[in-house]
Design a protein around this motif. Structure first.
Motif, short mmCIF file in Angstrom:
data_model
loop_
_atom_site.label_atom_id
_atom_site.label_comp_id
_atom_site.label_asym_id
_atom_site.label_seq_id
_atom_site.Cartn_x
_atom_site.Cartn_y
_atom_site.Cartn_z
N GLY A 181 -17.12 74.89 89.39
CA GLY A 181 -17.32 75.13 87.74
C GLY A 181 -16.64 74.20 86.87
N LEU A 182 -15.31 73.80 87.54
CA LEU A 182 -14.60 72.52 86.69
C LEU A 182 -15.61 71.27 86.59
CD1 LEU A 182 -12.18 71.18 85.42
CD2 LEU A 182 -11.30 70.95 87.94
N ARG A 183 -16.03 70.81 87.74
CA ARG A 183 -17.14 69.73 87.98
C ARG A 183 -18.23 69.93 86.74
NH1 ARG A 183 -17.42 65.45 91.12
NH2 ARG A 183 -15.85 66.36 92.65
N ALA A 184 -18.85 71.30 87.09
CA ALA A 184 -20.04 71.42 86.16
C ALA A 184 -19.71 71.46 84.75
CB ALA A 184 -20.52 72.91 86.50
N TRP A 185 -18.60 71.80 84.34
CA TRP A 185 -18.19 71.74 82.89
C TRP A 185 -17.86 70.39 82.66
CZ3 TRP A 185 -13.14 69.75 81.63
CH2 TRP A 185 -13.17 69.74 80.29
N PHE A 186 -17.10 69.61 83.29
CA PHE A 186 -16.77 68.16 83.31
C PHE A 186 -18.16 67.32 82.82
CE2 PHE A 186 -15.66 63.71 84.16
CZ PHE A 186 -14.44 63.71 83.49
N THR A 187 -19.03 67.45 84.19
CA THR A 187 -20.32 66.72 84.08
C THR A 187 -21.19 66.99 82.85
OG1 THR A 187 -20.24 66.83 86.37
CG2 THR A 187 -22.29 66.27 85.27
N GLY A 188 -21.38 68.08 82.28
CA GLY A 188 -21.78 68.59 81.01
C GLY A 188 -21.14 67.95 79.89
N ALA A 189 -19.64 67.95 79.99
CA ALA A 189 -19.13 67.53 78.53
C ALA A 189 -19.08 65.92 78.67
CB ALA A 189 -17.78 67.99 78.64
N ASP A 190 -19.27 65.14 79.80
CA ASP A 190 -19.19 63.60 79.88
C ASP A 190 -20.44 63.02 79.59
OD1 ASP A 190 -18.73 61.14 80.55
OD2 ASP A 190 -18.94 61.37 82.56
N ALA A 191 -20.76 62.98 78.06
CA ALA A 191 -22.00 62.83 77.46
C ALA A 191 -22.66 61.46 77.85
CB ALA A 191 -21.80 62.81 75.67
N ASP A 192 -21.86 60.39 78.08
CA ASP A 192 -22.44 59.17 78.93
C ASP A 192 -22.45 59.11 79.99
OD1 ASP A 192 -19.57 58.54 79.10
OD2 ASP A 192 -19.28 57.10 77.61
N GLY A 193 -21.89 59.94 81.01
CA GLY A 193 -21.75 60.00 82.20
C GLY A 193 -20.84 58.97 82.89
N ASP A 194 -19.93 58.40 82.35
CA ASP A 194 -19.43 57.47 82.98
C ASP A 194 -18.01 58.03 83.82
OD1 ASP A 194 -17.40 58.32 80.95
OD2 ASP A 194 -17.22 56.19 80.06
N GLY A 195 -17.91 59.05 83.92
CA GLY A 195 -16.87 59.85 84.74
C GLY A 195 -15.55 59.82 83.84
N ARG A 196 -15.35 59.55 82.53
CA ARG A 196 -14.37 59.62 81.85
C ARG A 196 -14.68 60.47 80.67
NH1 ARG A 196 -11.01 54.61 81.77
NH2 ARG A 196 -11.77 54.63 79.42
N LEU A 197 -13.88 61.44 80.46
CA LEU A 197 -13.94 62.36 79.16
C LEU A 197 -13.19 61.83 77.86
CD1 LEU A 197 -15.79 64.95 78.44
CD2 LEU A 197 -14.10 66.38 79.27
N THR A 198 -13.72 61.41 77.00
CA THR A 198 -12.87 60.76 75.85
C THR A 198 -12.69 62.05 74.91
OG1 THR A 198 -14.99 60.43 74.55
CG2 THR A 198 -14.03 58.51 75.95
N LEU A 199 -11.68 61.93 73.86
CA LEU A 199 -11.53 62.85 73.12
C LEU A 199 -13.00 63.29 72.12
CD1 LEU A 199 -9.82 64.72 71.33
CD2 LEU A 199 -9.02 62.84 69.73
N ALA A 200 -13.59 62.12 72.06
CA ALA A 200 -15.00 62.62 71.08
C ALA A 200 -15.88 63.58 71.86
CB ALA A 200 -15.54 61.23 70.65
N GLU A 201 -15.78 63.09 73.16
CA GLU A 201 -16.65 64.07 74.09
C GLU A 201 -16.27 65.36 74.51
OE1 GLU A 201 -18.98 60.76 76.94
OE2 GLU A 201 -16.62 61.38 77.34
#
Length: 187
Positions: free
Chosen positions: A48-68
């Motif tokens: 679930g952690l990976r599923a959430w992160f992948t969905g939230a990482d809008a540009d798919g770069d493996g890094r979640l910004t504050l904006a995302e």
């Protein structure tokens, strides 16, 4: 007395006919069958952690910004805001607790903490999340008026991002978010 017995029989019959609910302690990512995102969105089964992160990482770069991170929170807020008025209250909050994530109100009893070894006192959604926040949606009610506005939800997303950004790098990665015991297994 007769009515009470009939009522009890009806309850037992209903309980037997109810579909089995997922258990919070089943196998999945991080040893859980339920993961609750920082905004409160449930992810059942798998990692679930990976599923959430992948969905939230809008540009798919493996890094979640504050904006995302904020955009993901806003997306979930809008899914909860059934009347579209920009405020979660009453029935919308009850629906979240009773239907969307009933596990947070204790219907399933105690469960080991997400990631293990995080210590006592993790209740509600905290048992299934990276943050020790029992109710992530009503926990965004910053002014205590028992309503959650979109502005409060966005502000809370910023606060939660800062809590998760332990290195203060301004980005989150799956590796830095993973509970300590699962990081050791991935190497």
């Amino acid at each position: 007395m007769r009515r009470l017995i009939i009522f009890a029989i009806a309850l037992l019959a209903a309980a037997e006919a109810a579909p089995a609910q997922p258990r919070p302690d089943g196998p999945a990512g991080g040893g859980r069958s339920l993961y609750i995102s920082p905004a409160g969105e449930p992810f059942r089964g798998g990692d679930g952690l990976r599923a959430w992160f992948t969905g939230a990482d809008a540009d798919g770069d493996g890094r979640l910004t504050l904006a995302e991170f904020r955009a993901d929170a806003v997306r979930f807020f809008k899914a909860l805001d059934k009347d579209g008025d920009g405020i979660l209250r009453g029935l919308e909050l009850q629906t979240y607790e009773r239907e969307i994530v009933p596990e947070i109100i204790g219907l399933y009893g105690g469960a080991p903490e997400f990631g293990g070894g995080r210590g006592p006192g993790r209740v509600g959604a905290a048992r299934f999340s990276l943050l020790n926040i029992p109710q992530p949606v009503t926990g965004a009610d910053l002014d205590g008026d028992r309503r959650v506005s979109l502005a409060e939800f966005e502000q809370t997303a910023g606060i939660r991002f800062d809590l998760l950004d332990r290195t203060k790098a301004g980005v989150l990665t799956l590796e830095t978010l993973a509970p300590p015991d699962s990081r050791r297994r991935r190497r």
